[in-house]
Design a protein around this motif. Structure first.
Motif, PDB file in Angstrom:
ATOM      1  N   THR A 124       2.583  71.832  35.857  1.00  0.00           N
ATOM      2  CA  THR A 124       3.820  71.444  36.540  1.00  0.00           C
ATOM      3  C   THR A 124       3.743  69.988  36.975  1.00  0.00           C
ATOM      4  O   THR A 124       2.760  69.559  37.609  1.00  0.00           O
ATOM      5  N   TYR A 125       4.791  69.237  36.652  1.00  0.00           N
ATOM      6  CA  TYR A 125       4.889  67.843  37.086  1.00  0.00           C
ATOM      7  C   TYR A 125       5.292  67.825  38.549  1.00  0.00           C
ATOM      8  O   TYR A 125       6.229  68.519  38.957  1.00  0.00           O
ATOM      9  N   LYS A 126       4.614  67.022  39.377  1.00  0.00           N
ATOM     10  CA  LYS A 126       4.863  66.993  40.812  1.00  0.00           C
ATOM     11  C   LYS A 126       6.060  66.139  41.207  1.00  0.00           C
ATOM     12  O   LYS A 126       6.645  66.345  42.266  1.00  0.00           O
ATOM     13  N   GLY A 127       6.412  65.169  40.366  1.00  0.00           N
ATOM     14  CA  GLY A 127       7.498  64.250  40.709  1.00  0.00           C
ATOM     15  C   GLY A 127       8.860  64.820  40.348  1.00  0.00           C
ATOM     16  O   GLY A 127       9.027  66.010  40.073  1.00  0.00           O
ATOM     17  N   GLU A 128       9.846  63.948  40.326  1.00  0.00           N
ATOM     18  CA  GLU A 128      11.216  64.337  40.007  1.00  0.00           C
ATOM     19  C   GLU A 128      11.390  64.488  38.498  1.00  0.00           C
ATOM     20  O   GLU A 128      10.787  63.749  37.717  1.00  0.00           O
ATOM     21  N   LEU A 129      12.222  65.400  38.096  1.00  0.00           N
ATOM     22  CA  LEU A 129      12.499  65.636  36.684  1.00  0.00           C
ATOM     23  C   LEU A 129      12.997  64.360  36.002  1.00  0.00           C
ATOM     24  O   LEU A 129      12.646  64.081  34.854  1.00  0.00           O
ATOM     25  N   ALA A 130      13.761  63.553  36.696  1.00  0.00           N
ATOM     26  CA  ALA A 130      14.301  62.316  36.131  1.00  0.00           C
ATOM     27  C   ALA A 130      13.184  61.377  35.659  1.00  0.00           C
ATOM     28  O   ALA A 130      13.367  60.617  34.710  1.00  0.00           O
ATOM     29  N   GLU A 131      12.005  61.457  36.295  1.00  0.00           N
ATOM     30  CA  GLU A 131      10.883  60.621  35.899  1.00  0.00           C
ATOM     31  C   GLU A 131      10.330  61.015  34.531  1.00  0.00           C
ATOM     32  O   GLU A 131       9.687  60.210  33.856  1.00  0.00           O
ATOM     33  N   LEU A 132      10.556  62.263  34.118  1.00  0.00           N
ATOM     34  CA  LEU A 132      10.082  62.748  32.822  1.00  0.00           C
ATOM     35  C   LEU A 132      11.140  62.666  31.725  1.00  0.00           C
ATOM     36  O   LEU A 132      10.836  62.889  30.557  1.00  0.00           O
ATOM     37  N   ALA A 133      12.362  62.356  32.082  1.00  0.00           N
ATOM     38  CA  ALA A 133      13.483  62.422  31.131  1.00  0.00           C
ATOM     39  C   ALA A 133      13.223  61.646  29.845  1.00  0.00           C
ATOM     40  O   ALA A 133      13.596  62.091  28.760  1.00  0.00           O
ATOM     41  N   SER A 134      12.548  60.520  29.938  1.00  0.00           N
ATOM     42  CA  SER A 134      12.333  59.697  28.744  1.00  0.00           C
ATOM     43  C   SER A 134      10.995  59.991  28.044  1.00  0.00           C
ATOM     44  O   SER A 134      10.668  59.337  27.052  1.00  0.00           O
ATOM     45  N   MET A 135      10.257  60.964  28.530  1.00  0.00           N
ATOM     46  CA  MET A 135       8.961  61.278  27.931  1.00  0.00           C
ATOM     47  C   MET A 135       9.152  61.724  26.480  1.00  0.00           C
ATOM     48  O   MET A 135      10.017  62.534  26.178  1.00  0.00           O
ATOM     49  N   GLU A 136       8.314  61.184  25.589  1.00  0.00           N
ATOM     50  CA  GLU A 136       8.400  61.522  24.169  1.00  0.00           C
ATOM     51  C   GLU A 136       7.271  62.446  23.719  1.00  0.00           C
ATOM     52  O   GLU A 136       7.439  63.216  22.785  1.00  0.00           O
ATOM     53  N   GLN A 137       6.125  62.368  24.394  1.00  0.00           N
ATOM     54  CA  GLN A 137       4.964  63.151  23.967  1.00  0.00           C
ATOM     55  C   GLN A 137       4.199  63.662  25.188  1.00  0.00           C
ATOM     56  O   GLN A 137       3.943  62.907  26.128  1.00  0.00           O
TER      57      GLN A 137
END
Length: 141
Positions: free
Chosen positions: A64-77
């Motif tokens: 589980t990512y601890k930060g906000e979902l918006a911080e992962l929005a651009s994750m590609e891998q």
């Protein structure tokens, strides 16, 4: 009374079953994880009175990512690996073609072979885009 005892002995099995249920938890600065682990070991004797052993295990690993979902929005891998001592490892690799829509990633598995023990430490490695983090999980029940 002796006849009754003989009947009971004839009906009992020579198998001994041990069940294991553990919850390993931990985390780093960006990610947390838990590993729910269940296993069963069976000792017995075969028709020739030779000792036998078998084991089966299942796990659910949640990252589980601890930060906000918006911080992962651009994750590609996203690549993650957890090593369960000498009992194996789980590896996942996810490529995202669209914006990430969840902060939790789950993998399941199981098999036969070596059984985890509650005093083991699970090592976790997470790589996402150009970032990485490592941390340990310990039994928490």
């Amino acid at each position: 009374m002796l006849l009754f005892t003989g009947l009971i002995s004839a009906c009992s099995t020579d198998e001994e079953v041990t069940e294991h249920r553990y919850l390993f938890t931990g985390g780093g600065d960006y990610w947390s994880a838990e590993l729910e682990y269940e296993a069963e070991e069976v000792w017995g004797k075969d028709a020739d009175d030779v000792n036998t052993y078998s084991s089966e295990s299942d796990y659910v690993f949640k990252l589980t990512y601890k930060g906000e979902l918006a911080e992962l929005a651009s994750m590609e891998q996203l690549d993650y690996k957890f090593t369960r001592g000498t009992t194996g490892e789980g590896i996942s690799s996810i490529t995202f073609d669209e914006p990430v829509s969840d902060k939790e990633f789950t993998s399941r598995g199981g098999g036969t072979g070596a059984i985890m023990r509650e005093d083991m430490i699970v090592n976790v490695e997470v790589n996402w885009d150009d970032n990485e983090e490592s941390f340990e999980l310990v039994e928490s029940r």
